[in-house]
Enzyme design. Structure first.
Site, PDB file in Angstrom:
ATOM      1  CB  CYS A 116      -1.017  -0.013   0.978  1.00 20.89           C
ATOM      2  SG  CYS A 116      -1.104  -1.512   2.083  1.00 20.89           S
ATOM      3  CG  ASP A 155      -2.130  -5.457  -2.478  1.00 21.47           C
ATOM      4  OD1 ASP A 155      -3.427  -5.228  -2.022  1.00 21.47           O
ATOM      5  OD2 ASP A 155      -1.264  -4.932  -1.600  1.00 21.47           O
ATOM      6  NE  ARG A 173       2.301  -8.853   5.834  1.00 21.99           N
ATOM      7  CZ  ARG A 173       0.963  -8.735   5.598  1.00 21.99           C
ATOM      8  NH1 ARG A 173       0.279  -9.214   6.060  1.00 21.99           N
ATOM      9  NH2 ARG A 173       0.597  -7.907   4.627  1.00 21.99           N
ATOM     10  CD  GLN A 188      -0.357  -8.562   0.636  1.00 26.56           C
ATOM     11  OE1 GLN A 188       0.055  -7.373   0.142  1.00 26.56           O
ATOM     12  NE2 GLN A 188      -1.271  -8.670   1.656  1.00 26.56           N
ATOM     13  CG  HIS A 221      -3.565  -0.450  -2.517  1.00 23.48           C
ATOM     14  ND1 HIS A 221      -2.574  -0.971  -2.986  1.00 23.48           N
ATOM     15  CD2 HIS A 221      -4.049  -0.692  -1.139  1.00 23.48           C
ATOM     16  CE1 HIS A 221      -2.231  -1.893  -1.723  1.00 23.48           C
ATOM     17  NE2 HIS A 221      -3.056  -1.639  -0.996  1.00 23.48           N
ATOM     18  CG  HIS A 279      -6.106  -1.624   1.733  1.00 24.16           C
ATOM     19  ND1 HIS A 279      -4.633  -1.570   1.885  1.00 24.16           N
ATOM     20  CD2 HIS A 279      -6.407  -0.858   2.412  1.00 24.16           C
ATOM     21  CE1 HIS A 279      -4.351  -0.539   2.395  1.00 24.16           C
ATOM     22  NE2 HIS A 279      -5.737   0.032   3.118  1.00 24.16           N
ATOM     23  CE  LYS A 282     -11.455  -6.786   8.904  1.00 16.30           C
ATOM     24  NZ  LYS A 282     -10.421  -7.688   9.271  1.00 16.30           N
TER      25      LYS A 282
END
Ligand SMILES: [Zn+2]
Ligand SMILES: [Zn+2]
Length: 641
Positions: free
Chosen positions: A337, A386, A366, A384, A388, A518, A472
């Site tokens: 992000c 991912d 992580r 991910q 945005h 996200h 979310k």
């Protein structure tokens, strides 16, 4: 008299002091036989606890989550009773219900204990269950509670009592066993009909490594014997489908200690599968107006100080990477992000430009504790799917609907047809802990609820489960074995646009903050592939299968023909291989079946003469002869999602 409101809205009158079991009896005897506990004004109570004032009551059975956990927690007491009977002097820590079953942490002193002891304990538990002993609740004073466990010599219970307020302490007794517990419990032990102890492990008292290690015994119980056999069957099936086992057999991925724990290596077939998933989603995203972006695997420490990730995760994660430049530090990317926020900032944006949607298959790192690592589901480096979305507050609902469409498209293409969506909203009692304006929150929460409703999603709403920075929507899928997995997620964020001072110019010519969303339909490729392997037991949908066919020449004589066939069939959508080993064709077929290759194309004299192939389908058998063109056509039709 008191007024009891039932979930259907009906109101019934009862004598003051009536309990939920009696309420159930007044409705039907059948219902009463199944009531395990009751939710009284939002709190789970014993079904036998008297209700003294007007209340809303929801009766809980085995089919309710809270009913099950009450059942399993009560089973922990039953196990403790059995342990005390069999091993006098055993001391007890805590015995909660967990996702599937329960455990109890116990101190056997010097007595050795192993899973060999399970059978004896299960038998004793069944014997005690058959006595149908009531679980009896009793309020006790702190001094009486202390006296009881001092007498018994149970230092763990005394340690727990120390932290409790006088007036709030309750004991529960069933048969000859009394435990410190706030409850609730099922009415009596007779409900417990089938018992299986499943595991034994060490656990430090209160999770503190400096304190004594106790023995944690896990178990699971059921109200019917048939449910236990179904459960054991499911466990067996789950073992067969374990993605770590199948991942190895199908040569999809591997781990190497030399590379590092929790860092998956994708083997050629796994990488092919992964690439197909990426291509599939990429195509759908392009159609939905996403723009692919690419960002590096590391970022300057300041980037994450700005985003707040450093403060939140810095200490427990991979430590900064230093450079020859004094004081310069970089971090492995824990999230994509912040990078995408910087991309948003590369040029001025007007209200007419929004929404913008940046998508990246971004790999993040992580530091998971080594004990937490598990195959592909818990790793230290993962990619991910991912994206945005940056939009105006009035666009949130539409964007949510579009993301929901995308997520459902993914689920459908991959055969997940049982899913629910969890909507996580603010805790209405505690609004101050969330950032962002009241107005925007109301807008976003309403947008999510309405979007989910308009899309006809099966939803559950959880108050207080929103992140501090936004509400979310999470998708939970049920796999073929009925296990639930959290996959796709869509999340509103008011925090990062603030921290990165993102702006757009409104129609009023003023500066405004965009809303950031996200979203990741797969979650991560690693986790998704793990779930997919276990869901389909390694038999992927044809379009996703790394090798869709294998050519099996009957003997060496037909190799040339086989090679030509492969050349004419292989293209970007269809991939196959040849088994050129000097083996009997029967053996080649068996091996191809084990590898779960969908189609076997057998070529021998007849096929070469006629210019055909003899086709076998995995798990189905002989489909007969056909031309290469006919087969290729059929395959293409089958793989078109
Ligand atoms: Zn209890
Ligand atoms: Zn994000």
């Amino acid at each position: 008299m008191i007024k009891i409101t039932l979930p259907d809205g009906s109101i019934r009158e009862y004598e003051k002091g009536t309990n939920s079991l009696q309420i159930a009896q007044s409705i039907s005897e059948g219902l009463a036989r199944n009531v395990l506990a009751a939710e009284v004004d939002g709190q789970v109570w014993d079904a036998t606890r008297p209700i003294e004032k007007d209340a809303s009551v929801r009766l809980l059975t085995w089919n309710d989550k809270e009913g099950k956990s009450t059942f399993w927690h009560s089973s922990a007491h039953l196990m403790a009773e059995a342990l005390e009977t069999l091993y006098p002097g055993t001391k007890f820590g805590i015995g909660p219900a967990i996702e599937t079953g329960f455990y109890y942490d116990v101190d056997f002193g010097d007595r050795p204990f192993s899973s060999d002891d399970f059978k004896k304990i299960e038998d004793k538990m069944l014997e005690l269950a058959r006595t149908k002993s009531d679980y009896i609740r009793k309020q006790v004073s702190k001094s009486d509670a202390t006296a009881y466990f001092s007498e018994k010599g149970d230092e763990y219970k005394l340690d727990l009592i120390k932290d409790l307020a006088d007036g709030s302490i309750t004991f529960y007794t069933q048969g000859n066993f009394t435990d410190l517990c706030r409850g609730p419990h099922i009415p009596n032990t007779g409900f417990i009909k089938a018992i299986k102890l499943t595991n034994v492990a060490g656990a430090y008292w209160r999770g503190d490594e400096s304190r004594k290690q106790l023995t944690r015994i896990y178990g699971v119980t059921f109200p019917k014997a048939s449910e236990l056999s179904d459960y054991l069957h499911m466990i067996e099936e789950a073992k067969k489908r374990d993605h770590r086992k199948l991942g190895k057999e199908l040569e999809l991925f591997a781990f190497s200690e030399r590379v590092g724990m929790g860092l998956p290596l994708w083997l050629p077939k796994g990488a092919a599968l992964r690439q197909k998933l990426i291509d599939f989603l990429q195509r759908a995203q392009m159609k939905a107006g996403y723009e692919p972006v690419v960002t590096p695997h590391i970022g300057h420490k300041n980037l994450y100080v700005t985003s707040g990730h450093y403060e939140k995760y810095g200490a427990d994660s991979f430590q900064p990477i230093r450079t020859p430049q004094e004081g310069e530090e970089f971090l492995l990317k824990p999230m994509n992000c912040p990078h995408h926020c910087e991309i948003y900032k590369t040029k001025p944006r007007s209200y007419k430009d929004l929404p913008v949607r940046f998508a990246e298959f971004g790999t993040v790192y992580r530091y998971e504790q080594s004990g937490e690592l598990h195959g592909l589901t818990r790793v230290r480096g993962f990619t991910q799917d991912d994206a945005h979305l940056f939009c105006r507050p009035d666009q949130v609902k539409d964007e949510f609907k579009k993301v929901i469409d995308l997520v459902l498209y993914v689920f459908k293409a991959l055969g997940f047809d049982d899913y629910t969506a969890q909507i996580s909203l603010r805790d209405p009692e505690n609004k101050s802990k969330y950032i962002g304006s009241e107005e925007n929150w109301l807008l976003a929460e309403a947008a999510i609820v309405e979007a989910a409703e308009e899309k006809g999603l099966k939803t559950v709403t959880e108050l207080g489960e929103a992140a501090f920075y936004g509400p979310k929507l999470d998708f939970m899928v049920k796999d073929a074995l009925g296990r639930k997995w959290q996959l796709g997620t869509i999340q509103v964020d008011y925090n990062l646009p603030e921290r990165f001072e993102l702006e757009y110019t409104g129609s009023d010519n003023q500066k405004h903050r965009p809303v950031m969303i996200h979203r990741a339909p797969f979650g991560s490729l690693e986790r998704f592939v793990a779930v997919l392997i276990e869901h389909c037991a390694g038999e992927f949908p044809l379009w996703l299968t790394p090798e869709q066919f294998i050519i099996l020449p009957v003997s060496e004589k037909y190799e040339e023909y086989a090679k030509k066939l492969l050349e004419s069939l292989n293209n970007t959508d269809i991939r196959g291989l040849i088994d050129l080993r000097d083996e009997k064709v029967g053996r080649k077929i068996r091996d191809a079946e084990i590898k779960k290759i969908p189609y076997m194309l057998i070529v021998g004299e007849k096929e070469v003469e006629n210019g055909t192939i003899s086709v076998r389908k995995h798990g189905e058998g002989d489909l007969g002869g056909m031309t290469v063109e006919a087969f290729s056509k059929q395959l293409i039709k089958e793989i078109t999602v």
